[in-house]
Design an enzyme around this catalytic site. Structure first.
Site, short mmCIF file in Angstrom:
data_model
loop_
_atom_site.label_atom_id
_atom_site.label_comp_id
_atom_site.label_asym_id
_atom_site.label_seq_id
_atom_site.Cartn_x
_atom_site.Cartn_y
_atom_site.Cartn_z
N GLU A 409 -43.14 -23.36 1.61
CA GLU A 409 -43.84 -22.62 2.66
C GLU A 409 -45.36 -22.57 2.44
O GLU A 409 -45.96 -21.50 2.38
CB GLU A 409 -43.25 -21.21 2.77
N GLU A 485 -32.83 -23.77 3.00
CA GLU A 485 -32.49 -22.35 3.00
C GLU A 485 -31.69 -22.07 4.27
O GLU A 485 -32.08 -22.47 5.36
CB GLU A 485 -33.74 -21.46 3.00
#
Length: 958
Positions: A409, A485
């Site tokens: 991220e 994820e």
């Protein structure tokens, strides 16, 4: 202009030694772990007089190394998920910069050789400046990366040596370590002094390939000095740099983690290695290990302990690995940094595929639309490439590491491309992964987070939305996909696991995923009166925090498995056992490269929940990816509802579990329950003043409420629609239902009695249930009768009156019973909780729990503890006697020592206290759970519409 502080530097540590593999050497090593002298300050600009060996530190405190100072009373922990707790002004950090000064005196042991020595810090958060005997050795950055310094010139062979370290909480490195975890500081991994003998081995690189077509292995071991490589089991005795071809080796995989012991030696030093032969390739758009497509049954793992934070011990790591193996997990993503080196050794030994992630995340820059993001700022290039270099060099020899991840991220940008170029050149044997740049221009594997089932299926079919650049689009479509994820395991849930796994097992391009995440990060705390609980964001006075979003794991902080982990074990089963519909079973081996000879197959027959027969099935050694049909055993006759349970268990002890450990199971209905008999003619109603007596029950003639059942005081039924919202209902990063429910007034329903009709053989009570300021509501009709003198029948019919939008939280009725009825037995699904899209690990059986045991202690109190598919349940007391409820069709059961409203008001489990009553809730349905705390909401089949419903129940006294 004042000089920039040492901790506000973009550059990697200038005097650190080049990164190298983490090696097990026979050269002397002195652990400096233990109690160090410690001084805490709120700023980083204090005097440096403490760095000299003669400084008097007698008045300083003592602090363990490894540890975090916040967990020992200095400063306080703070949690943010995305937001930086300081202004974005790189490389500058606030003047208020909590700082720890450390000192440690040691003497070299007898026999310590003269010559070169290295001082190694395995991890210090976030940056450190290091002196030895007053000589500055350098500084560290990269909190979860090892840093080594040349200590030779400063080390005293005789007398005391003093290490002095200044550690700051905030540094330039903090900008690239925004990793959804507690901000915790200090020397949290070990510190060692390493002797470096002349002619010794500085670095070793192992290349151990496997040819799945021939079974041959290829071994090349390189070192930074000439040495001999010996693998006695394979007869290898070769020079470093020499390629040895072996006609037959046993390969390493997560299922069969075969390791060969090896040494690399010179005349002055020997390094011990554990070598695993395996080859990772992308072939035809599919990721393979040893020529076979791999399916990741994975979890994301932060390092965590509720008392020690990220200062984890070997036992903590071993607990994690064993629990993963016991719950059918075969892969770990080291979110979002390289783990302790020992963890990777355990993954090699026990068998887990690893996605090894660089110590990089800049998520908080998304709050300012990625302006100034370090991933695309040329000032950061050297530092980020250095972080990737230190990750790869430290961990390059582990066969468990099958993918490198550039980080997490951090948007996209030139520095990620530079990291990828370096890694690909240095280690072409492992593909690269990075999720946040969806063009995939710098990686080899396409990965995404928290996609819906429909989006994942589109990718599996190759029908995902195209990229604007046709060349990049074509390249990405040729990549394997990993759901890096998914299924956010926060609080009650996650729901919908089976739907994802079905897709992963259907489409070759979909190679599994990693559930977020392994463990709740609750820190152990106590109330003023000594009761223990686990604290989350905001519990330490943080002004900026993200609450209990830090508690999103499959394990509770004390490493107790949650219901979500039990469901994941079921979904991840490597063996599928299914009924064929023609009196047999199909057993499918989903292993990558193992047969089924290590498993025994056992069956149990239950009649109305009672075991009446058991035995073993002969399945044989089914090859990987193959199926076999097995006939059912000859079963004895049964008289009630019968189920056959077949379990695949370990035939012998494994390092991670004992023989008999269940790997997979299925339950097959053998005989349906007897159809309910028509009720007999009801017993007549008897009036007694303002009361109505009906069989064993006594109703209030005015309100129609049941006030007594046999000798027990009762209050109910009351229509129950509200549930204490789950983390997924609140959905901090998804589509939240809780605000919609509260806006509709479902948490504040009012009940208006319309009428009570007392007939000769029954009572009918009609109630309208609706929120204030709305014209929509529910009509509940309670029809009472007594089919026998000791039984009371209740039929609840619920209809929608007006406009009441769905989905509803739940729909059922609640009774208040005496609090000393605190034991529950039921025949239905169990033993754990279950909701429409969870409870996959539950089976139909006869179960017993105390009321206290039925509560699931999620860190943030929320809806929990429901048992599904219940045929009957009894609530009894320790002194004997109680109440039994039977359903003419299965119902949901919840039994609590407090109400749903009290559960809703609580912020921690310690806020809940039994109120003296036992609250029995019987439901016709619940809304699903989903994964909307971060990801998709409840799938349509599991939504509870605002629609007519019925409960048909029978109550009796025990």
């Amino acid at each position: 202009m004042s000089e920039r502080p040492w901790y506000e530097s973009f550059a990697p540590p200038p005097t650190a030694r080049p990164p190298r593999a983490w090696l097990d050497s026979d050269a002397p090593r002195l652990s400096l772990d233990g109690l160090w002298r410690f001084r805490y300050a709120e700023r980083a600009d204090g005097p440096l007089d403490f760095t000299g060996p003669a400084f008097d530190d007698e008045g300083w405190d003592r602090l363990p190394v490894p540890s975090h100072w916040q967990l020992h009373g200095y400063g306080a922990p703070a949690y943010t998920n995305i937001t930086y707790p300081f202004p974005l002004d790189p490389p500058h950090v606030p003047d208020e910069n909590p700082t720890g000064d450390y000192r440690h005196a040691f003497r070299l042991p007898d026999g310590w050789p003269g010559g070169p020595a290295v001082l190694r810090f395995a991890g210090a958060d976030s940056a450190a400046r290091v002196w030895l005997n007053g000589v500055e050795l350098g500084r560290t950055t990269g909190s979860r990366l090892a840093t080594e310094f040349d200590a030779t010139g400063a080390l005293r062979p005789d007398g005391d040596n003093v290490v002095a370290v200044r550690v700051v909480q905030w540094s330039a490195g903090s900008y690239v370590e925004d990793q959804d975890m507690w901000w915790l500081s200090g020397i949290f991994r070990s510190v060692d002094l390493l002797a470096r003998p002349e002619g010794g081995i500085g670095d070793v690189e192992v290349s151990a390939g496997y040819d799945h077509r021939t079974g041959a292995g290829t071994l090349t071991v390189r070192a930074d000095t000439p040495a001999r490589v010996r693998v006695p089991e394979l007869g290898v005795d070769a020079a470093t740099g020499e390629t040895v071809r072996l006609p037959l080796v046993e390969p390493w995989s997560a299922e069969r983690p075969r390791l060969y012991d090896a040494t690399v030696g010179t005349g002055t030093e020997t390094v011990t290695l554990r070598i695993g032969f395996r080859t990772v390739r992308i072939d035809g758009g599919v990721l393979t290990v040893n020529g076979r497509p791999v399916l990741f049954r994975g979890v994301n793992r932060h390092e965590f302990h509720p008392d020690r934070g990220r200062a984890v011990t070997e036992e903590d790591m071993l607990d994690d690995v064993r629990l993963m193996k016991q719950h059918n997990v075969n892969a770990v993503r080291t979110s979002h940094y390289p783990p302790h080196p020992r963890f990777l050794e355990l993954c090699d030994e026990y068998g887990l595929y690893v996605v090894d992630e660089c110590d990089l995340e800049t998520h908080g820059y998304g709050e300012v639309r990625w302006r100034g993001n370090p991933a695309d700022d040329p000032r950061w290039e050297a530092a980020l490439v250095d972080r990737m270099r230190r990750t790869v060099e430290r961990d390059k020899n582990h066969p468990s590491v099958v993918l490198w991840s550039l980080g997490n991220e951090s948007g996209s940008g030139r520095n990620l491309a530079a990291m990828a170029r370096w890694a690909r050149h240095r280690d072409p044997s492992r593909p690269l992964l990075y999720e946040r740049d969806w063009t995939c221009r710098d990686v080899d594997v396409y990965s995404r987070m928290y996609l819906t089932v429909a989006e994942v299926e589109a990718i599996g079919r190759g029908e995902e939305a195209p990229l604007p650049d046709p060349a990049l689009d074509a390249r990405r479509r040729g990549m394997p996909f990993v759901h890096v994820e998914y299924a956010h395991a926060m609080g009650n849930g996650p729901g919908g696991l089976a739907e994802y796994q079905r897709l992963y097992e259907t489409y070759p391009r979909l190679q599994g995923g990693f559930v977020w995440e392994w463990i709740d990060h609750g820190l152990r705390a106590r109330t003023p009166d000594g009761r223990e609980y686990f604290a989350y964001g905001g519990d330490f006075g943080e002004v900026l925090h993200d609450g209990n979003f830090v508690a999103d794991g499959l394990l509770f902080p004390d490493r107790t498995p949650s219901p979500g982990l039990l469901d994941l074990k079921k979904v991840y089963e490597p063996v599928r056992i299914d009924a064929t519909g023609d009196g047999g079973l199909t057993v499918r081996n989903g292993h990558l490269d193992s047969g089924l000879s290590h498993l025994d197959f056992q069956w149990t027959l239950e009649d109305d929940g009672e075991v009446v027969a058991r035995g073993a099935l002969e399945v044989g050694d089914v090859p990987p990816g193959q199926s076999v049909r097995v006939g059912l055993p000859a079963l004895p006759a049964t008289g009630g509802e019968a189920h056959l349970t077949v379990r695949a268990v370990l035939a012998a002890d494994e390092p991670w579990a004992k023989a008999g450990h269940e790997v997979a199971a299925t339950q097959v209905p053998v005989r349906a329950a007897r159809p309910p008999q028509p009720p007999p003619a009801p017993v007549a109603v008897r009036r007694d003043g303002g009361l109505v007596r009906l069989g064993p029950g006594v109703l209030d003639g005015r309100t129609g409420r049941l006030v007594r059942l046999g000798g027990w005081d009762v209050d109910g039924p009351r229509l129950q629609v509200w549930r204490a919202p789950t983390d997924n209902d609140r959905a901090p990063h998804g589509q939240a239902l809780e605000p919609l429910w509260r806006a509709a007034g479902l948490d504040r329903l009012t009940h208006r009695l319309r009428d009570v009709t007392v007939g000769g053989d029954g009572v009918v009570v009609r109630v309208r249930v609706a929120p204030a300021s709305s014209d929509g509501g529910l009509l509940a009709t309670y029809s009472w009768s007594a089919p026998a003198g000791d039984r009371l029948r209740l039929v609840v019919d619920v209809d929608v009156d007006g406009d009441l939008p769905g989905p509803l939280p739940m729909l059922g009725v609640r009774f208040a019973l005496p609090g000393d009825l605190d034991e529950v037995e039921w025949f239905g699904r169990g033993p754990g909780e279950a909701y429409p899209d969870t409870g996959l690990a539950t089976r139909v059986g006869r179960w017993f729990r105390t009321v206290a045991d039925l509560q699931t202690p999620y860190l943030f109190p929320q809806e929990n503890g429901r048992r599904a598919g219940v045929r009957w349940a009894s609530v009894t007391g320790g002194q004997g006697g109680g109440v039994r409820v039977d359903g003419r069709s299965p119902f949901g059961l919840t039994v609590r020592p407090w109400t749903a409203e009290a559960l809703d008001r609580a912020a921690h489990p310690t806020d809940l206290a039994p109120d003296g009553r036992t609250w029995l809730t019987l439901d016709a349905g619940h809304n699903g759970i989903g994964s909307a705390s971060c990801g998709p909401g409840v799938l349509p089949p599991y939504l509870l519409p605002a629609a007519p419903a019925r409960l048909d129940l029978e109550l009796r006294v025990l």
